[in-house]
Motif scaffolding. Structure first.
Motif, PDB file in Angstrom:
ATOM      1  N   THR A 120       0.836  -1.196   0.000  1.00 38.75           N
ATOM      2  CA  THR A 120       0.000   0.000   0.000  1.00 38.75           C
ATOM      3  C   THR A 120       0.874   1.251   0.000  1.00 38.75           C
ATOM      4  OG1 THR A 120       0.039   0.147   2.387  1.00 38.75           O
ATOM      5  CG2 THR A 120      -1.705  -1.203   1.402  1.00 38.75           C
ATOM      6  N   PRO A 121       0.272   2.401  -0.268  1.00 43.21           N
ATOM      7  CA  PRO A 121       1.029   3.662  -0.140  1.00 43.21           C
ATOM      8  C   PRO A 121       1.580   3.848   1.283  1.00 43.21           C
ATOM      9  CG  PRO A 121      -1.010   4.038  -1.333  1.00 43.21           C
ATOM     10  CD  PRO A 121      -1.072   2.629  -0.833  1.00 43.21           C
ATOM     11  N   GLU A 122       0.842   3.341   2.292  1.00 42.15           N
ATOM     12  CA  GLU A 122       1.344   3.467   3.673  1.00 42.15           C
ATOM     13  C   GLU A 122       2.655   2.698   3.838  1.00 42.15           C
ATOM     14  OE1 GLU A 122      -2.438   2.384   3.774  1.00 42.15           O
ATOM     15  OE2 GLU A 122      -2.237   4.442   3.055  1.00 42.15           O
ATOM     16  N   PHE A 123       2.757   1.583   3.137  1.00 41.50           N
ATOM     17  CA  PHE A 123       4.011   0.819   3.206  1.00 41.50           C
ATOM     18  C   PHE A 123       5.165   1.668   2.676  1.00 41.50           C
ATOM     19  CE2 PHE A 123       6.977  -1.539   0.492  1.00 41.50           C
ATOM     20  CZ  PHE A 123       7.669  -2.255   1.460  1.00 41.50           C
ATOM     21  N   LEU A 124       4.936   2.298   1.526  1.00 41.83           N
ATOM     22  CA  LEU A 124       5.985   3.143   0.939  1.00 41.83           C
ATOM     23  C   LEU A 124       6.347   4.265   1.907  1.00 41.83           C
ATOM     24  CD1 LEU A 124       4.802   3.420  -2.779  1.00 41.83           C
ATOM     25  CD2 LEU A 124       6.671   2.046  -1.849  1.00 41.83           C
ATOM     26  N   ARG A 125       5.314   4.850   2.535  1.00 43.56           N
ATOM     27  CA  ARG A 125       5.558   5.954   3.454  1.00 43.56           C
ATOM     28  C   ARG A 125       6.356   5.452   4.668  1.00 43.56           C
ATOM     29  NH1 ARG A 125       0.305   7.745   4.662  1.00 43.56           N
ATOM     30  NH2 ARG A 125       0.035   7.824   2.418  1.00 43.56           N
ATOM     31  N   ALA A 126       5.940   4.315   5.197  1.00 46.70           N
ATOM     32  CA  ALA A 126       6.609   3.796   6.396  1.00 46.70           C
ATOM     33  C   ALA A 126       8.083   3.515   6.121  1.00 46.70           C
ATOM     34  CB  ALA A 126       5.898   2.539   6.878  1.00 46.70           C
ATOM     35  N   TYR A 127       8.358   3.007   4.935  1.00 45.85           N
ATOM     36  CA  TYR A 127       9.740   2.646   4.625  1.00 45.85           C
ATOM     37  C   TYR A 127      10.464   3.746   3.859  1.00 45.85           C
ATOM     38  CZ  TYR A 127       9.287  -2.007   6.484  1.00 45.85           C
ATOM     39  OH  TYR A 127       9.138  -3.059   7.335  1.00 45.85           O
ATOM     40  N   ASP A 128       9.791   4.884   3.718  1.00 43.13           N
ATOM     41  CA  ASP A 128      10.399   6.040   3.087  1.00 43.13           C
ATOM     42  C   ASP A 128      10.903   5.713   1.677  1.00 43.13           C
ATOM     43  OD1 ASP A 128      11.070   8.639   2.923  1.00 43.13           O
ATOM     44  OD2 ASP A 128      12.979   8.468   3.991  1.00 43.13           O
ATOM     45  N   LEU A 129      10.014   5.114   0.908  1.00 43.14           N
ATOM     46  CA  LEU A 129      10.355   4.785  -0.476  1.00 43.14           C
ATOM     47  C   LEU A 129       9.428   5.589  -1.379  1.00 43.14           C
ATOM     48  CD1 LEU A 129      10.364   0.909  -0.066  1.00 43.14           C
ATOM     49  CD2 LEU A 129      12.394   2.275  -0.571  1.00 43.14           C
ATOM     50  N   ALA A 130       9.991   6.178  -2.445  1.00 46.33           N
ATOM     51  CA  ALA A 130       9.143   6.918  -3.365  1.00 46.33           C
ATOM     52  C   ALA A 130       8.357   5.939  -4.238  1.00 46.33           C
ATOM     53  CB  ALA A 130       9.984   7.856  -4.222  1.00 46.33           C
ATOM     54  N   HIS A 131       9.031   4.916  -4.720  1.00 48.34           N
ATOM     55  CA  HIS A 131       8.399   3.903  -5.554  1.00 48.34           C
ATOM     56  C   HIS A 131       8.940   2.540  -5.154  1.00 48.34           C
ATOM     57  CE1 HIS A 131       7.200   7.195  -8.202  1.00 48.34           C
ATOM     58  NE2 HIS A 131       8.453   7.631  -8.069  1.00 48.34           N
ATOM     59  N   LEU A 132       8.187   1.517  -5.519  1.00 42.07           N
ATOM     60  CA  LEU A 132       8.677   0.163  -5.266  1.00 42.07           C
ATOM     61  C   LEU A 132       9.967  -0.094  -6.029  1.00 42.07           C
ATOM     62  CD1 LEU A 132       5.772  -2.407  -5.158  1.00 42.07           C
ATOM     63  CD2 LEU A 132       7.336  -1.700  -3.354  1.00 42.07           C
ATOM     64  N   ARG A 133      10.105   0.590  -7.198  1.00 42.99           N
ATOM     65  CA  ARG A 133      11.309   0.335  -7.983  1.00 42.99           C
ATOM     66  C   ARG A 133      12.556   0.885  -7.298  1.00 42.99           C
ATOM     67  NH1 ARG A 133       8.574   4.157 -11.177  1.00 42.99           N
ATOM     68  NH2 ARG A 133       9.561   6.225 -11.083  1.00 42.99           N
ATOM     69  N   ASP A 134      12.366   1.635  -6.211  1.00 40.98           N
ATOM     70  CA  ASP A 134      13.528   2.104  -5.451  1.00 40.98           C
ATOM     71  C   ASP A 134      14.150   0.994  -4.612  1.00 40.98           C
ATOM     72  OD1 ASP A 134      13.047   4.521  -6.513  1.00 40.98           O
ATOM     73  OD2 ASP A 134      12.163   5.406  -4.705  1.00 40.98           O
ATOM     74  N   LEU A 135      13.478  -0.126  -4.510  1.00 41.66           N
ATOM     75  CA  LEU A 135      14.069  -1.236  -3.757  1.00 41.66           C
ATOM     76  C   LEU A 135      15.296  -1.734  -4.504  1.00 41.66           C
ATOM     77  CD1 LEU A 135      10.888  -3.294  -2.817  1.00 41.66           C
ATOM     78  CD2 LEU A 135      12.440  -2.168  -1.213  1.00 41.66           C
ATOM     79  N   PRO A 136      16.375  -1.988  -3.802  1.00 33.78           N
ATOM     80  CA  PRO A 136      17.590  -2.444  -4.490  1.00 33.78           C
ATOM     81  C   PRO A 136      17.393  -3.816  -5.125  1.00 33.78           C
ATOM     82  CG  PRO A 136      17.871  -2.562  -2.115  1.00 33.78           C
ATOM     83  CD  PRO A 136      16.576  -1.868  -2.358  1.00 33.78           C
ATOM     84  N   GLY A 137      18.073  -4.035  -6.248  1.00 37.28           N
ATOM     85  CA  GLY A 137      18.006  -5.326  -6.922  1.00 37.28           C
ATOM     86  C   GLY A 137      18.897  -6.342  -6.247  1.00 37.28           C
TER      87      GLY A 137
END
Lengths: 192, 257, 192
Positions: C146-163
């Motif tokens: 959810t957007p709350e997940f992104l907010r909690a983990y301070d990520l702008a997009h899911l694609r910001d997760l490292p590969g």
């Protein structure tokens, strides 16, 4: 007692309902913000000093318990009548008066080996706990007493142990004999 | 400390020569020369080890091992044992040799008296402690505490590092989960037997085996060749067909018997 | 309170320490012979009426309990900030990297079953939500962050997760399989 402040009633109720002793910080967390807990505790312990149960501090935590002078009448309520064996009691005293104490130190004072069972009994009672290791050869475990020990024996602080100051003044808590007893040839330590 | 020379598991003499050929020659203050010579001198106390820096020795050992390109473990190990012996002999030479002082009788007596007094003091203290009103014995906690009610609102901290580590853990686990062989498309032995039996029925002429294999794409064709050859051998064994091959690698021919 | 009678203090202590409410008869049995219990109980219940805990009678038995008007104030709301358990954290990570993911897919990647509880925890936190069904046999639910997940983990997009390669470089994929077992090219993450 109708003018009792809400905070005082709340502190009273919290201490009465709690299963374990509470620290001022724990109380404060459950009270209206800005409540100054220590004066309330002081007032309550005065209020209850002469009643059937009293409020006391043990190692920074507060709890009600029945007044000690009523012990004889309360034998029905006895929950823990086990009395410690001599070895356990002496070991407990040595740890309390010397803490931290290693097993080797306990054995040196008692002159006999300390069985794992003896320490185990004290640890199981929650009165003694291993508390880190000494930075010395073999890195032996050090033992200390717990807040439950203070509560069990109705001591506010470890420094309230009976006769502690006298024992220390007499040098009986030190491993070495006091300087006065040492032969003259031994160099005197400054300030001893 | 014992004056006896410790007898180390010294390197066999044969290897010393091998090492000498490779040559770990130390160059440091107080000593220049091969390590094994230093050890010899140290053993026979012909050199003052206090002047030898173990740190420099270790540095030069490491430099030598790393400088070898592909380090030869057995040589490096020999040097390590020798360097360790030098370090050991040096530490032994540094330890002060102190004669045990004879305890004075007065001090012994004072110590014994002190010990007895301490034990007595602790016995008294234990007795005093036991006289205090103990919780559960003379004093009692509340018999039926309600307990402090708590309502819990979960709000775990979001830790990206932990999240990534969790994913790494999962991936690692799935990579390790072992090898599942891929099921490949094959012409089974049974299929080949059936096909070849049908194809060779009444086949009077010598015919190349390759002609009797049904065309198939990719790996299936190779599997078909292998299975058909095995089927042909099976039929020949049962005397249903004859097989011949002129020379090695020549085409295999067959006909019905 | 220095004029408190011994009997009153005893009744107080007995009621405090008792593990069950006590009847006047049970109290009398533990008190000096001839003690008149009911007036003492009446006096005590008046004394404690306005305090943090009160003495009350229920069906002929007496016990102290927390003052009813304080009950609500005594409930402490505790924020449980313990970090997520291993199962929840792994499940969350898999959904974040592979979304949309069905439960079967999560189990496939984790190699172990995923309890409804684990998914429930994540949904309750508002970090994961069921997002439609997959058009596949059984029409399984798909999960997304959810957007709350992104907010909690301070990520702008899911694609910001490292590969995966980044994870390995950061030591988060530490133990590497032997080179021979590794595929020549790193498998790409879907949707990253």
């Amino acid at each position: 007692m109708s003018d009792l402040g809400l905070s005082l009633r709340l502190v009273e109720a919290l201490l009465f309902a709690a299963r374990e002793p509470l620290s001022p910080a724990e109380l404060a967390r459950r009270l209206p913000p800005g409540t100054n807990v220590p004066p309330i505790l002081a007032e309550l312990s005065t209020t209850y000093a002469a009643r059937g149960f009293v409020l006391a501090e043990h190692g920074g935590r507060w709890a009600f318990h029945t007044a000690p002078d009523l012990a004889a009448a309360l034998v029905h309520e006895r929950v823990d009548s086990r009395s410690l064996g001599r070895a356990a009691l002496e070991t407990l005293a040595i740890i309390a008066y010397h803490e931290p104490a290693t097993r080797a130190e306990i054995e040196e004072i008692r002159g006999v080996a300390v069985s794992a069972d003896t320490l185990g009994t004290l640890i199981e009672l929650g009165w003694v706990r291993p508390a880190g290791r000494r930075e010395a050869p073999g890195r032996p475990l050090e033992y200390r007493t717990t807040p439950e020990f203070l509560r069990a024996y109705d001591l506010a602080h470890l420094r309230d142990l009976p006769g502690l100051a006298d024992l220390r003044a007499a040098g009986l808590l030190a491993a070495e004999p006091p300087a006065a007893l040492r032969p003259a040839s031994e160099p005197m330590l400054p300030g001893v | 400390m014992s004056e006896a020379e410790p007898t180390p598991a010294s390197p066999p003499p044969g290897t010393a020569a091998a090492i000498a050929a490779e040559g770990l020659v130390l160059r440091m203050e107080g000593w220049e020369g091969p390590l094994e010579r230093l050890l010899d001198l140290a053993r026979t106390r012909k050199i003052d080890l206090a002047r030898i820096s173990i740190t420099h020795l270790v540095d030069q050992y490491l430099a030598h091992v790393e400088g070898e390109g592909r380090p030869r473990l057995e040589i490096a190990a020999e040097y390590l044992v020798m360097a360790a012996w030098v370090a050991f002999l040096k530490s032994a030479s540094l330890l002060p040799v102190e004669p045990e002082p004879e305890p004075e009788p007065e001090a012994l007596a004072a110590a014994a008296a002190h010990r007895a007094a301490r034990l007595a003091a602790m016995r008294d203290a234990a007795a005093l402690l036991d006289l205090r009103p103990r919780l559960g014995r003379e004093r009692h906690a509340r018999g039926q505490p309600e307990g402090l009610a708590e309502r819990t609102r979960a709000s775990p901290g979001a830790n990206l590092q932990a999240l990534l580590a969790a994913y790494g853990r999962v991936r690692l686990r799935s990579e390790r989960r072992g090898y599942t062989p891929q099921r490949r498309a094959v012409v089974t032995m049974a299929q080949a037997l059936a096909a070849l039996t049908a194809a060779t029925r009444g086949l009077r002429e010598w015919t190349m085996l390759a002609r009797l294999i049904a065309p198939a794409p990719g790996t299936l064709a190779r599997s078909g060749l292998a299975s058909t050859l095995a089927a042909a051998l099976e039929l020949a064994r049962g005397a249903r067909i004859e097989l011949r091959q002129a020379t090695a690698f020549a085409p295999i021919e067959l006909r019905a018997t």
